[in-house]
Design a protein around this motif. Structure first.
Motif, PDB file in Angstrom:
ATOM      1  N   GLU A 137       0.956  -1.296   0.129  1.00 43.17           N
ATOM      2  CA  GLU A 137       0.005   0.093  -0.010  1.00 43.17           C
ATOM      3  C   GLU A 137       0.970   1.097  -0.172  1.00 43.17           C
ATOM      4  N   ASN A 164      -2.292  -8.002   0.124  1.00 43.09           N
ATOM      5  CA  ASN A 164      -3.135  -8.449   1.164  1.00 43.09           C
ATOM      6  C   ASN A 164      -3.262  -9.893   1.482  1.00 43.09           C
ATOM      7  N   TYR A 185     -17.596  -1.866  -0.570  1.00 41.41           N
ATOM      8  CA  TYR A 185     -17.490  -0.198  -0.607  1.00 41.41           C
ATOM      9  C   TYR A 185     -17.577   0.144  -2.193  1.00 41.41           C
ATOM     10  N   ARG A 234      -7.654  -6.294  -5.466  1.00 41.82           N
ATOM     11  CA  ARG A 234      -6.334  -6.551  -4.548  1.00 41.82           C
ATOM     12  C   ARG A 234      -5.666  -7.863  -5.090  1.00 41.82           C
ATOM     13  N   ARG A 285     -14.835   3.882   0.629  1.00 35.81           N
ATOM     14  CA  ARG A 285     -13.978   4.483   1.462  1.00 35.81           C
ATOM     15  C   ARG A 285     -13.229   5.746   1.056  1.00 35.81           C
ATOM     16  N   HIS A 301      -9.863   5.578  -1.391  1.00 35.33           N
ATOM     17  CA  HIS A 301     -10.049   4.183  -1.756  1.00 35.33           C
ATOM     18  C   HIS A 301      -8.901   3.815  -3.048  1.00 35.33           C
ATOM     19  N   TYR A 348     -20.075   1.112   9.589  1.00 37.78           N
ATOM     20  CA  TYR A 348     -21.276   0.814   8.866  1.00 37.78           C
ATOM     21  C   TYR A 348     -22.619   1.206   9.260  1.00 37.78           C
TER      22      TYR A 348
HETATM   23  P1  TYD Z   1      -9.225  -4.343   3.542  1.00 41.56           P
HETATM   24  O1  TYD Z   1      -9.427  -5.882   3.947  1.00 41.56           O
HETATM   25  O2  TYD Z   1      -9.464  -3.276   4.462  1.00 41.56           O
HETATM   26  O3  TYD Z   1      -7.698  -4.282   2.953  1.00 41.56           O
HETATM   27  P2  TYD Z   1      -7.031  -3.183   2.203  1.00 41.56           P
HETATM   28  O4  TYD Z   1      -7.894  -1.880   2.291  1.00 41.56           O
HETATM   29  O5  TYD Z   1      -5.672  -2.568   3.005  1.00 41.56           O
HETATM   30  O6  TYD Z   1      -6.639  -3.631   0.970  1.00 41.56           O
HETATM   31  O7  TYD Z   1     -10.101  -4.233   2.418  1.00 41.56           O
HETATM   32  C1  TYD Z   1      -9.785  -5.021   1.108  1.00 41.56           C
HETATM   33  C2  TYD Z   1     -10.575  -4.522  -0.003  1.00 41.56           C
HETATM   34  O8  TYD Z   1     -11.928  -4.668   0.327  1.00 41.56           O
HETATM   35  C3  TYD Z   1     -10.575  -2.946  -0.220  1.00 41.56           C
HETATM   36  O9  TYD Z   1     -10.766  -2.572  -1.486  1.00 41.56           O
HETATM   37  C4  TYD Z   1     -11.836  -2.390   0.344  1.00 41.56           C
HETATM   38  C5  TYD Z   1     -12.903  -3.278   0.320  1.00 41.56           C
HETATM   39  N1  TYD Z   1     -13.640  -3.542   1.556  1.00 41.56           N
HETATM   40  C6  TYD Z   1     -15.125  -3.519   1.295  1.00 41.56           C
HETATM   41  O10 TYD Z   1     -15.616  -3.475  -0.028  1.00 41.56           O
HETATM   42  N2  TYD Z   1     -15.886  -3.554   2.230  1.00 41.56           N
HETATM   43  C7  TYD Z   1     -15.591  -3.797   3.661  1.00 41.56           C
HETATM   44  O11 TYD Z   1     -16.387  -3.847   4.617  1.00 41.56           O
HETATM   45  C8  TYD Z   1     -14.240  -3.818   4.075  1.00 41.56           C
HETATM   46  C9  TYD Z   1     -13.596  -4.032   5.397  1.00 41.56           C
HETATM   47  C10 TYD Z   1     -13.397  -3.596   2.949  1.00 41.56           C
END
Ligand code: TYD
Ligand code: NAD
Length: 343
Positions: A130, A184, A212, A219, A279, A282, A339
């Motif tokens: 990241e 990840n 999101y 990922r 997010r 994002h 949420y």
């Molecule tokens: P996450 O597990 O938080 O890892 P990172 O953001 O560090 O890669 O999230 C992985 C992906 O999933 C990221 O694109 C955000 C998405 N996500 C959702 O869509 N919904 C959620 O509730 C969460 C926690 C993450």
């Protein structure tokens, strides 16, 4: 460098990857001592290490890596440091950036100072892809060791700061370091605020799963034990001062595809998918080119995503007590803040 015969300080060993790493090392190396230094934040859980708590090769110290007095004491007699301790969740870094800078950046500097003072033989720093920011969706670009640091979240920025400090202590003080930047992870013992365990445990509770934005973010997924093996290889075979990028997935797999795979494994339909607010900042896509680690270390992930997801779903099904205990208390407060009243 040989691991047998060494005393290894693992920071953050009660977390997801740290605990998997400790279990991995103790199983593989018979003549090795591990000291686990962990503050036991919400993410630290000694239950992960129940099977080794009476092992004479393992001991636990509760302590904060930002405290120079604690770190100075713990560092006595250590040969190798493997540094996992961190605040690790992007969404929490949006809520509280200061904690991330303190633990991830300042905490790393405190450890580095003590490592120099005690002439540690190796400091291995565990970091993330990241720090390189985000890749576009439509190109086959990947991050590698020469990618620029372009972090987009306070989490990523605080980890990028730690990576730079590790490099500086190598150049300035001659501390023998190695670094890994990894994609990840997923697998047993991952805190259910992260995407894959959140989806699985929500479905086990017959709740909706939050996606999101449009779910198009990509990922690079890596089975946690493959990551542990990569770290072991970087320590045993890596060149000093070098960074190795460790990735997992073979293809571009977006979040919606991951959810659909999990729904299928769990025999649920797509009505469980709920789109929620995206997010902020994002990152669109992460992808790692691991060819340097493949060539120099012989690194190669062994578990493909479909197989890893099957094993992960099975683990959360078989260990309901573990995540149910984790999901009570403060987790509920966090979940509501992130949420709202979603299903
Ligand atoms: P996450 O597990 O938080 O890892 P990172 O953001 O560090 O890669 O999230 C992985 C992906 O999933 C990221 O694109 C955000 C998405 N996500 C959702 O869509 N919904 C959620 O509730 C969460 C926690 C993450
Ligand atoms: P985690 O959140 O599950 O565990 C972090 C651990 O660090 C917890 O046990 C916590 O108690 C401990 N900790 C936090 N602050 C501390 C402090 N001040 N002093 C001592 N201990 C403290 O994290 P994780 O997913 O296991 O990640 C471990 C490392 O790997 C982190 O450095 C993270 O940046 C990196 N990483 C994680 C991923 C991933 O997908 N999870 C990917 C790449 C890199």
């Amino acid at each position: 460098m040989e691991l047998n015969g060494q005393t290894v300080l693992v920071t953050g060993g009660a977390g997801f990857i740290g605990s998997n790493f400790i279990l991995y090392l103790l199983e593989k190396y018979k003549n090795l001592k591990i000291i686990n230094l962990d503050k036991l934040t919400y993410a630290g859980n000694l239950e992960n290490l129940k099977t080794v708590e009476d092992d004479p090769r393992y001991s636990f110290i509760k302590g904060d890596i930002t405290d120079p007095a604690v770190v100075g004491q713990v560092m006595v007699g250590i040969d190798i440091v493997v540094h996992f301790a961190a605040e690790s969740h992007v969404d929490r870094s949006v809520m509280n950036p200061a904690e991330f800078v303190m633990t991830n950046t300042v905490g790393t500097q405190v450890l580095l100072d003590a490592a120099v003072k005690h002439k540690i033989k190796r400091f291995h720093h565990v970091s993330t892809d990241e720090v390189f920011g985000s890749l576009p969706l439509d190109l086959k670009l990947k991050f590698n060791e020469d990618s620029h640091l372009k972090p987009n979240s306070p989490y990523a920025a605080s980890k990028a700061g730690s990576d730079l400090l590790v490099r500086a202590y190598y150049k300035t003080f001659g501390l023998p370091v190695t670094l890994t930047n990894t994609s990840n992870n997923y697998g047993p013992y991952q805190f259910p605020e992260k995407f894959i365990p959140l989806v699985i445990t929500n479905l086990l509770e017959d709740k909706k799963v939050p996606v999101y934005g449009q779910g198009i973010n990509v990922r690079d997924w890596l089975w946690v034990k493959d990551h542990c093996r990569g770290i072991e290889l970087a320590i045993t075979k890596g060149r000093l001062g070098e960074t190795y990028c460790l990735g997992g997935s073979e293809d571009m797999i977006n979040n919606l595809v991951v959810i659909k795979k999990i729904l299928k494994i769990m025999g649920k339909d797509e009505s469980y998918i709920t789109y929620v607010k995206d997010r902020p900042g994002h990152d669109l896509r992460y992808a790692i080119d691991s060819s340097k680690a493949e060539k120099e270390l012989g690194y190669r992930p062994t578990i493909k995503l479909d197989e890893g997801l099957e094993m992960t779903v099975k683990w959360y099904k078989d260990n309901q007590g573990w995540w149910q205990r984790v999901k009570t208390g403060k987790y509920q407060t966090y979940y509501k803040k992130q949420y709202g009243d979603m299903g």
